[in-house]
Motif scaffolding. Structure first.
Motif, PDB file in Angstrom:
ATOM      1  N   ARG A  50      35.140   6.748 -22.315  1.00 26.48           N
ATOM      2  CA  ARG A  50      33.742   6.683 -22.751  1.00 26.48           C
ATOM      3  C   ARG A  50      33.567   7.122 -24.190  1.00 26.48           C
ATOM      4  N   ASP A  51      34.654   7.547 -24.804  1.00 26.32           N
ATOM      5  CA  ASP A  51      34.558   8.103 -26.151  1.00 26.32           C
ATOM      6  C   ASP A  51      35.638   7.443 -27.015  1.00 26.32           C
ATOM      7  N   PRO A  52      35.275   6.322 -27.664  1.00 29.23           N
ATOM      8  CA  PRO A  52      36.288   5.552 -28.411  1.00 29.23           C
ATOM      9  C   PRO A  52      37.005   6.390 -29.472  1.00 29.23           C
ATOM     10  N   GLU A  53      36.293   7.332 -30.101  1.00 32.87           N
ATOM     11  CA  GLU A  53      36.945   8.158 -31.127  1.00 32.87           C
ATOM     12  C   GLU A  53      38.054   9.000 -30.489  1.00 32.87           C
ATOM     13  N   PHE A  54      37.724   9.589 -29.336  1.00 36.52           N
ATOM     14  CA  PHE A  54      38.704  10.419 -28.636  1.00 36.52           C
ATOM     15  C   PHE A  54      39.913   9.565 -28.230  1.00 36.52           C
ATOM     16  N   LYS A  55      39.634   8.341 -27.744  1.00 32.65           N
ATOM     17  CA  LYS A  55      40.733   7.462 -27.337  1.00 32.65           C
ATOM     18  C   LYS A  55      41.658   7.172 -28.519  1.00 32.65           C
ATOM     19  N   GLU A  56      41.079   6.842 -29.660  1.00 32.69           N
ATOM     20  CA  GLU A  56      41.902   6.540 -30.838  1.00 32.69           C
ATOM     21  C   GLU A  56      42.739   7.751 -31.255  1.00 32.69           C
TER      22      GLU A  56
END
Ligand code: UDP
Length: 243
Positions: A50-56
């Motif tokens: 749910r958190d694209p920044e965290f995924k990257e």
């Protein structure tokens, strides 16, 4: 991540033994650059969906250790084999023992005021020759961030343990790694509380049965919101497998 890994919901996790992972850590500790080490568990993998920044950030890590029985379960459902669950707190213990022998200096960042100092003192007691060169609590504001990085660099550690809870610690590490003069920066979550003896790890039987999450839930019922991610993780894993 360059090393042998499998992807769990798009997050690469290391797929060799803790022994092999430790060899990677040793290599990192000898290089003249900053390396990031994270320990994603099921909750973190779900947060990252749910958190694209965290995924990257998790995807760009130098080493992700699979810290959680849920990740092993995911691998099994998908017909993959995840060699070993590697608990972050156990890996940190190994690092401490290695630092004592090699004179690598450590810095502890995170936890409530006074907690990293207690952790440092108890670590020093257990590993008399270890060099704990600094500590700082984890409740600093955005405005105080430059002060924190300066304080760390002045202490000149080789290894920095960062326990600000996920995803704050990974985001902090990611955004500050270029400013830090160290070899390895590791996200350690609640491990600083454990080393300070403010929190306890689940009894061995819970760990063996893969029920450490249940122990933590009973001890800290406010975790229920985060824990609700776990059944959803299993449902998504099954859905991805069969549809
Ligand atoms: N923490 C912190 N600063 C914050 C939020 C949390 O230093 O802004 C610390 C908190 O005191 C605890 C750790 O981060 O020591 C996170 O604990 P948690 O159990 O949430 O971490 P987990 O191991 O589940 O990632």
């Amino acid at each position: 991540m360059r090393f042998s890994h499998i992807d769990i919901m798009d997050i690469p996790v290391y797929n060799k033994s803790a022994e092999e992972a430790f060899k990677v850590f040793i290599r990192f500790s000898k290089e003249n650059r900053v390396r990031t080490l994270y320990t994603p568990n099921t909750e973190m993998v779900m947060m990252a969906q749910r958190d694209p920044e965290f995924k990257e950030i998790l995807k760009s890590s130098d080493l992700n250790l699979p810290d959680g029985i849920g990740l092993k379960l995911y691998a099994r459902i998908h017909g993959l084999s995840l060699k070993e669950k590697i608990a972050g707190v156990e890996f940190m213990e190994r690092i401490l023992s290695y630092c004592e022998k090699t004179e690598l200096k450590i810095y502890i960042l995170g936890g409530a005021e006074g907690v990293p100092e207690t952790a440092g003192r108890l670590i020093q007691k257990k590993y008399p020759h270890i060099k704990v060169v600094g500590t700082h609590h984890g409740y600093f504001s955005k405005e105080e961030e430059p002060y924190v990085t300066d304080a760390i660099n002045e202490a000149s550690p080789n290894i920095i343990f960062v326990g600000l809870g996920a995803p704050r610690q990974e985001k902090w590490i990611h955004h500050h790694k270029r400013l830090l003069d160290a070899e390895v920066v590791m996200g350690v979550g609640g491990s600083i509380d454990i080393f300070a003896q403010k929190a306890r790890r689940a009894p061995r039987i819970f760990i063996t049965l893969g029920l450490e999450w249940l122990y933590r839930l009973v001890k800290q019922p406010t975790r229920i919101r985060r824990m609700l991610l776990l059944p959803r993780f299993v449902i998504i894993a099954l859905y991805q497998r069969f549809f």
